[in-house]
Design a protein around this motif. Structure first.
Motif, PDB file in Angstrom:
ATOM      1  N   VAL A  26       2.217  29.968  74.120  1.00  0.00           N
ATOM      2  CA  VAL A  26       1.841  30.520  75.412  1.00  0.00           C
ATOM      3  C   VAL A  26       2.860  31.598  75.762  1.00  0.00           C
ATOM      4  CG1 VAL A  26       1.607  30.045  77.870  1.00  0.00           C
ATOM      5  CG2 VAL A  26       0.830  28.353  76.201  1.00  0.00           C
ATOM      6  N   LEU A  27       2.371  32.824  76.047  1.00  0.00           N
ATOM      7  CA  LEU A  27       3.269  33.890  76.485  1.00  0.00           C
ATOM      8  C   LEU A  27       3.457  33.848  77.993  1.00  0.00           C
ATOM      9  CD1 LEU A  27       2.559  37.203  74.544  1.00  0.00           C
ATOM     10  CD2 LEU A  27       4.513  35.691  74.386  1.00  0.00           C
ATOM     11  N   GLY A  28       2.411  33.465  78.711  1.00  0.00           N
ATOM     12  CA  GLY A  28       2.494  33.422  80.167  1.00  0.00           C
ATOM     13  C   GLY A  28       1.111  33.425  80.774  1.00  0.00           C
ATOM     14  N   SER A  44      10.105  33.115  80.421  1.00  0.00           N
ATOM     15  CA  SER A  44      11.165  33.723  79.615  1.00  0.00           C
ATOM     16  C   SER A  44      10.801  35.187  79.349  1.00  0.00           C
ATOM     17  CB  SER A  44      11.357  32.963  78.301  1.00  0.00           C
ATOM     18  OG  SER A  44      10.166  32.943  77.567  1.00  0.00           O
ATOM     19  N   PRO A  45      11.798  36.023  79.064  1.00  0.00           N
ATOM     20  CA  PRO A  45      11.502  37.438  78.830  1.00  0.00           C
ATOM     21  C   PRO A  45      10.653  37.655  77.584  1.00  0.00           C
ATOM     22  CG  PRO A  45      13.857  36.975  78.518  1.00  0.00           C
ATOM     23  CD  PRO A  45      13.211  35.704  78.945  1.00  0.00           C
ATOM     24  N   VAL A  46       9.828  38.688  77.633  1.00  0.00           N
ATOM     25  CA  VAL A  46       8.985  39.083  76.502  1.00  0.00           C
ATOM     26  C   VAL A  46       9.595  40.355  75.912  1.00  0.00           C
ATOM     27  CG1 VAL A  46       6.679  39.870  75.824  1.00  0.00           C
ATOM     28  CG2 VAL A  46       6.921  38.084  77.561  1.00  0.00           C
ATOM     29  N   ARG A  78      10.549  43.143  84.086  1.00  0.00           N
ATOM     30  CA  ARG A  78      11.527  42.954  85.156  1.00  0.00           C
ATOM     31  C   ARG A  78      11.615  41.471  85.477  1.00  0.00           C
ATOM     32  NH1 ARG A  78       8.585  41.919  89.745  1.00  0.00           N
ATOM     33  NH2 ARG A  78       6.580  42.950  89.914  1.00  0.00           N
ATOM     34  N   GLU A  79      12.765  41.081  85.961  1.00  0.00           N
ATOM     35  CA  GLU A  79      12.953  39.687  86.339  1.00  0.00           C
ATOM     36  C   GLU A  79      12.597  39.516  87.806  1.00  0.00           C
ATOM     37  OE1 GLU A  79      16.396  36.226  86.244  1.00  0.00           O
ATOM     38  OE2 GLU A  79      16.892  38.265  85.653  1.00  0.00           O
ATOM     39  N   ASN A  84      12.332  32.767  89.537  1.00  0.00           N
ATOM     40  CA  ASN A  84      12.841  32.476  88.195  1.00  0.00           C
ATOM     41  C   ASN A  84      11.781  32.746  87.124  1.00  0.00           C
ATOM     42  OD1 ASN A  84      15.398  31.697  89.084  1.00  0.00           O
ATOM     43  ND2 ASN A  84      14.658  29.644  89.528  1.00  0.00           N
ATOM     44  N   ARG A  85      11.130  33.873  87.250  1.00  0.00           N
ATOM     45  CA  ARG A  85      10.077  34.298  86.334  1.00  0.00           C
ATOM     46  C   ARG A  85      10.362  35.718  85.856  1.00  0.00           C
ATOM     47  NH1 ARG A  85       7.637  29.685  85.540  1.00  0.00           N
ATOM     48  NH2 ARG A  85       6.608  28.760  87.304  1.00  0.00           N
ATOM     49  N   PHE A  86       9.633  36.116  84.817  1.00  0.00           N
ATOM     50  CA  PHE A  86       9.704  37.471  84.295  1.00  0.00           C
ATOM     51  C   PHE A  86       8.317  38.086  84.368  1.00  0.00           C
ATOM     52  CE2 PHE A  86      13.174  35.166  82.502  1.00  0.00           C
ATOM     53  CZ  PHE A  86      14.227  36.059  82.526  1.00  0.00           C
ATOM     54  N   CYS A  87       8.246  39.327  84.763  1.00  0.00           N
ATOM     55  CA  CYS A  87       6.977  40.072  84.811  1.00  0.00           C
ATOM     56  C   CYS A  87       7.041  41.132  83.728  1.00  0.00           C
ATOM     57  CB  CYS A  87       6.792  40.717  86.168  1.00  0.00           C
ATOM     58  SG  CYS A  87       6.708  39.542  87.524  1.00  0.00           S
ATOM     59  N   THR A  88       6.014  41.176  82.882  1.00  0.00           N
ATOM     60  CA  THR A  88       5.955  42.126  81.772  1.00  0.00           C
ATOM     61  C   THR A  88       4.638  42.872  81.824  1.00  0.00           C
ATOM     62  OG1 THR A  88       7.283  40.616  80.423  1.00  0.00           O
ATOM     63  CG2 THR A  88       6.137  42.391  79.272  1.00  0.00           C
ATOM     64  N   GLY A  89       4.727  44.187  81.714  1.00  0.00           N
ATOM     65  CA  GLY A  89       3.520  45.018  81.689  1.00  0.00           C
ATOM     66  C   GLY A  89       3.055  45.238  80.260  1.00  0.00           C
ATOM     67  N   PHE A  90       1.756  45.095  80.052  1.00  0.00           N
ATOM     68  CA  PHE A  90       1.123  45.323  78.737  1.00  0.00           C
ATOM     69  C   PHE A  90       0.078  46.405  78.869  1.00  0.00           C
ATOM     70  CE2 PHE A  90       2.878  41.168  78.139  1.00  0.00           C
ATOM     71  CZ  PHE A  90       3.119  41.053  76.775  1.00  0.00           C
ATOM     72  N   ARG A  91       0.001  47.227  77.825  1.00  0.00           N
ATOM     73  CA  ARG A  91      -1.029  48.278  77.754  1.00  0.00           C
ATOM     74  C   ARG A  91      -1.890  47.989  76.556  1.00  0.00           C
ATOM     75  NH1 ARG A  91       1.691  53.533  77.942  1.00  0.00           N
ATOM     76  NH2 ARG A  91       2.794  52.603  76.259  1.00  0.00           N
TER      77      ARG A  91
END
Length: 91
Positions: A26-28, A44-46, A78-79, A84-91
């Motif tokens: 699971v990535l998120g 966790s960070p991606v 970004r954290e 206590n989560r990480f947000c990651t943008g995907f294209r």
């Protein structure tokens, strides 16, 4: 902050978990979507600049297909210290 986004984000009504097909991990969970990508919220960070083969399980009461498989590249992160989560943008 000045937004550079040209396409509006859409929040989802459903909780959609995202899996890395290659590892099965699971990535998120999807935080929001645009026509150009998505924001993933994770514990966790991606790694950035990585192309992934991803899968989402779809709610069977709405969608005929039970899963959606797609390719995406991680482009920003970004954290979120408040959760206590990480947000990651995907294209």
């Amino acid at each position: 902050m000045n937004e550079k986004r040209k396409i509006a984000r859409r929040r989802l009504l459903y909780y959609l978990r995202v899996f890395d097909i290659n590892t099965g991990e699971v990535l998120g969970d999807i935080g929001d979507l645009t026509a150009d990508g998505l924001m993933l919220v994770s514990t966790s960070p991606v790694p950035l600049g990585v192309s992934y083969r991803l899968k989402m399980n779809l709610p069977h009461d709405i969608f005929r297909n039970r899963e959606f498989v797609f390719n995406a590249e991680s482009v920003w992160s970004r954290e979120d210290r408040s959760q206590n989560r990480f947000c990651t943008g995907f294209r």
